[in-house]
Enzyme design. Sequence first.
Site, PDB file in Angstrom:
ATOM      1  N   GLU A 211       9.488   1.719  11.074  1.00 54.25           N
ATOM      2  CA  GLU A 211      10.799   2.896  10.924  1.00 54.25           C
ATOM      3  C   GLU A 211       9.823   3.891  10.510  1.00 54.25           C
ATOM      4  O   GLU A 211       9.156   4.814   9.703  1.00 54.25           O
ATOM      5  CB  GLU A 211      11.360   2.740   9.349  1.00 54.25           C
ATOM      6  CG  GLU A 211      11.573   1.024   9.506  1.00 54.25           C
ATOM      7  CD  GLU A 211      13.148   1.513   9.744  1.00 54.25           C
ATOM      8  OE1 GLU A 211      13.471   1.678  10.592  1.00 54.25           O
ATOM      9  OE2 GLU A 211      13.186  -0.031  10.034  1.00 54.25           O
TER      10      GLU A 211
ATOM     11  N   CYS B 254      14.409  11.400   6.231  1.00 56.58           N
ATOM     12  CA  CYS B 254      13.946  10.598   7.727  1.00 56.58           C
ATOM     13  C   CYS B 254      15.127  11.010   8.321  1.00 56.58           C
ATOM     14  O   CYS B 254      14.776  10.813   9.754  1.00 56.58           O
ATOM     15  CB  CYS B 254      13.661   9.342   7.977  1.00 56.58           C
ATOM     16  SG  CYS B 254      14.586   7.663   6.870  1.00 56.58           S
TER      17      CYS B 254
ATOM     18  N   LYS C 157       0.959  -1.243   0.277  1.00 52.79           N
ATOM     19  CA  LYS C 157      -0.379  -0.043  -0.098  1.00 52.79           C
ATOM     20  C   LYS C 157       1.044   1.132   0.385  1.00 52.79           C
ATOM     21  O   LYS C 157       1.827   1.259   0.825  1.00 52.79           O
ATOM     22  CB  LYS C 157      -0.981  -0.161   1.354  1.00 52.79           C
ATOM     23  CG  LYS C 157      -2.223   0.605   0.945  1.00 52.79           C
ATOM     24  CD  LYS C 157      -1.865   1.692   0.667  1.00 52.79           C
ATOM     25  CE  LYS C 157      -2.011   2.951   1.578  1.00 52.79           C
ATOM     26  NZ  LYS C 157      -1.680   4.388   1.673  1.00 52.79           N
TER      27      LYS C 157
ATOM     28  N   GLU D   8       9.873  17.210  14.414  1.00 49.53           N
ATOM     29  CA  GLU D   8       9.968  16.851  12.671  1.00 49.53           C
ATOM     30  C   GLU D   8       8.992  17.306  12.041  1.00 49.53           C
ATOM     31  O   GLU D   8       8.353  17.388  11.593  1.00 49.53           O
ATOM     32  CB  GLU D   8       9.962  15.463  12.295  1.00 49.53           C
ATOM     33  CG  GLU D   8      10.107  14.952  11.008  1.00 49.53           C
ATOM     34  CD  GLU D   8       9.720  13.262  10.366  1.00 49.53           C
ATOM     35  OE1 GLU D   8       8.649  13.235  10.841  1.00 49.53           O
ATOM     36  OE2 GLU D   8      10.637  12.438  10.087  1.00 49.53           O
TER      37      GLU D   8
HETATM   38  P1  NAD Z   1       2.397   9.018   7.214  1.00 49.17           P
HETATM   39  O1  NAD Z   1       1.902   8.028   8.330  1.00 49.17           O
HETATM   40  O2  NAD Z   1       1.553   9.800   6.366  1.00 49.17           O
HETATM   41  O3  NAD Z   1       1.699   7.596   5.811  1.00 49.17           O
HETATM   42  C1  NAD Z   1       2.722   6.383   5.884  1.00 49.17           C
HETATM   43  C2  NAD Z   1       1.916   5.393   4.854  1.00 49.17           C
HETATM   44  O4  NAD Z   1       1.139   4.750   6.005  1.00 49.17           O
HETATM   45  C3  NAD Z   1       0.950   5.845   3.970  1.00 49.17           C
HETATM   46  O5  NAD Z   1       0.956   5.039   2.667  1.00 49.17           O
HETATM   47  C4  NAD Z   1      -0.538   6.339   4.283  1.00 49.17           C
HETATM   48  O6  NAD Z   1      -1.478   5.953   3.437  1.00 49.17           O
HETATM   49  C5  NAD Z   1      -0.927   5.059   5.549  1.00 49.17           C
HETATM   50  N1  NAD Z   1      -1.168   5.540   6.947  1.00 49.17           N
HETATM   51  C6  NAD Z   1      -1.528   6.855   7.309  1.00 49.17           C
HETATM   52  N2  NAD Z   1      -2.130   5.965   8.758  1.00 49.17           N
HETATM   53  C7  NAD Z   1      -2.334   4.963   8.061  1.00 49.17           C
HETATM   54  C8  NAD Z   1      -3.132   4.446   8.821  1.00 49.17           C
HETATM   55  N3  NAD Z   1      -4.471   4.193   9.983  1.00 49.17           N
HETATM   56  N4  NAD Z   1      -3.471   2.651   8.617  1.00 49.17           N
HETATM   57  C9  NAD Z   1      -2.407   2.018   7.965  1.00 49.17           C
HETATM   58  N5  NAD Z   1      -1.806   2.827   7.031  1.00 49.17           N
HETATM   59  C10 NAD Z   1      -1.756   4.533   7.221  1.00 49.17           C
HETATM   60  O7  NAD Z   1       3.877   9.475   6.021  1.00 49.17           O
HETATM   61  P2  NAD Z   1       4.583   9.777   5.661  1.00 49.17           P
HETATM   62  O8  NAD Z   1       4.018  11.569   5.783  1.00 49.17           O
HETATM   63  O9  NAD Z   1       3.897   9.411   3.845  1.00 49.17           O
HETATM   64  O10 NAD Z   1       5.656   9.908   5.788  1.00 49.17           O
HETATM   65  C11 NAD Z   1       6.478  11.135   6.497  1.00 49.17           C
HETATM   66  C12 NAD Z   1       7.688  10.369   7.605  1.00 49.17           C
HETATM   67  O11 NAD Z   1       7.864   9.343   7.002  1.00 49.17           O
HETATM   68  C13 NAD Z   1       8.287  11.105   8.485  1.00 49.17           C
HETATM   69  O12 NAD Z   1       7.601  11.011   9.589  1.00 49.17           O
HETATM   70  C14 NAD Z   1       9.629  10.474   7.911  1.00 49.17           C
HETATM   71  O13 NAD Z   1      10.421  10.357   9.405  1.00 49.17           O
HETATM   72  C15 NAD Z   1       9.017   8.789   8.100  1.00 49.17           C
HETATM   73  N6  NAD Z   1      10.266   7.706   7.733  1.00 49.17           N
HETATM   74  C16 NAD Z   1      10.932   7.310   8.270  1.00 49.17           C
HETATM   75  C17 NAD Z   1      11.261   6.824   7.691  1.00 49.17           C
HETATM   76  C18 NAD Z   1      12.580   6.157   8.581  1.00 49.17           C
HETATM   77  O14 NAD Z   1      13.082   4.645   7.843  1.00 49.17           O
HETATM   78  N7  NAD Z   1      12.263   5.701   9.575  1.00 49.17           N
HETATM   79  C19 NAD Z   1      12.433   6.022   6.283  1.00 49.17           C
HETATM   80  C20 NAD Z   1      11.314   7.403   5.593  1.00 49.17           C
HETATM   81  C21 NAD Z   1      10.444   8.476   5.790  1.00 49.17           C
END
Ligand code: NAD
Length: 499
Positions: A259, A293, A184, A391
Amino acid sequence: MTQHHVPEDLPTHLQHFIGGQWVDSIGGETFDVLDPVSNQNYATCAAGQKADIDRAVAAAKQAFDSGPWPRLKPRDRFRVLNRIADLVEERDARLAELETFDTGLPITQALGQAQRAAENFRFFADLIVAQADDAYKVPGTQLNYVNRKPVGVAGLITPWNTPFMLESWKLAPALASGCTVVLKPAEFTPLSASLWAEIFREAGVPDGVFNLVNGIGEEAGASLVAHPDVPLISFTGETTTGKIIYRSCADNLKGMSMELGGKSPAVVFADADLDAAIDSTLFGVFSLNGERCTAGSRILVERSIYDEFCTRYAERAKNIVVGDPHDPKTEVGALVHPEHYAKVMSYVEVGKTEGRLLAGGSRPEGLDEGNYVSPTVFADVAPTARIFQEEIFGPVVAITPFDTDEEALALANGVRYGLAGYIWTNDLTRAHTFAQNVEAGMVWLNSHNVRDLRTPFGGVKASGLGHEGGYRSIDFYTDQQAVHITLGPVHTARFGATR
Ligand code: NAD
């Protein structure tokens, strides 16, 4: 006027890929996808609901229960995984073009990410052919061994920053392990995910092994997490989303890898190579538009070099080339989405009340459309400031002075996150002492983030749960069953025996 490169043959509608077929949502739901330079919708995308997730999980379960993929010899899976890597490399320019169009990442950096995606497949292909499992001998009585088995249908949920590469980071070990998957991808950036389907088909991945369901997190993502036939979830995204997923996983006691977000410190001591530290800390927060990230988004600088560091850093930040993401000269492109742009800009405004603005602080001149933010540098930021603690996930950095090693460590550790840490010093003892005490899952000494794929990847505190990377990823996607073989008579208490 901002240039606007539109790739040829850009799809205008994106679908799910389930059981080897391109399909729309059963109920016909869609959402709009926009590009971050024009902020115009360029495509509609099928919006997966529970029924679509059910269909994808059923296809993945069938491929797992009765298809060839989990039963292939590692060498045969290795061949397919390497063909995937070959195809990604052959198509890297097109992949980068589409990724740049959808995300606003600078094209040179998107190209590097496509190549990293290929490398992830090669790496996990190598690991599975070299995989050895433990055997334990109890002399004369037992031989015990580990029977490693793929867990089943893996649910993979990914964010919008470097989407194709981050998808590969989950797809490669899951497929290498023999799992089947439902991916997804993030709803802001669904374009590149659909390229996997053709790549996998051409490489010989059987139908049903890879399933893609697009959609909104709270609908498609939440349904995937709640599905009883999905025994494990690998999630990358925000810490707040991670907490919601964690709660949902508890109901079915699912395996989880998380992550999450970061607010990583780069600590520059006075004895560091200052030229290298400036190059690296600029790259560390402004590459990938700061939507990274592991960005070193807090720079802690020893007081005796603080003024010089700030002056030189700000001069360079002002020179960073912001512009059309497709232009190879661009260093910072457009942020992914107007909602994210508004969030980053609101932090820039907060920052003006919390720190001394040295560079940026607004939209760059001449770029009136699109989600462009000038690389923004704040100095004298207190550790209680929101721009120190939270962040931002954009091209914004907070610089703070320190006087002693103890103070530097307290500042470095004084946030809820613990993803990465970057330490700049030429003092061996200080370097290792600091590295070992900093609360971060990953530390780089005298460098920005340069990954060795064998090492653990993950964060501590609010930055994640569990570590992937190398064999840890294979461990996550497999169960290790202990098989005990009796070699001699076993002493057994004879319950109920009368003689
Ligand atoms: P997000 O949490 O908004 O979304 C990530 C994914 O989760 C998307 O596919 C979204 O549709 C899905 N999602 C959202 N709500 C959900 C729910 N209730 N149930 C299941 N899935 C759901 O994050 P984002 O804005 O897409 O990404 C940015 C974030 O990701 C930042 O905080 C960044 O630090 C983090 N990130 C972490 C790493 C790491 O390896 N630690 C790497 C890349 C990004």
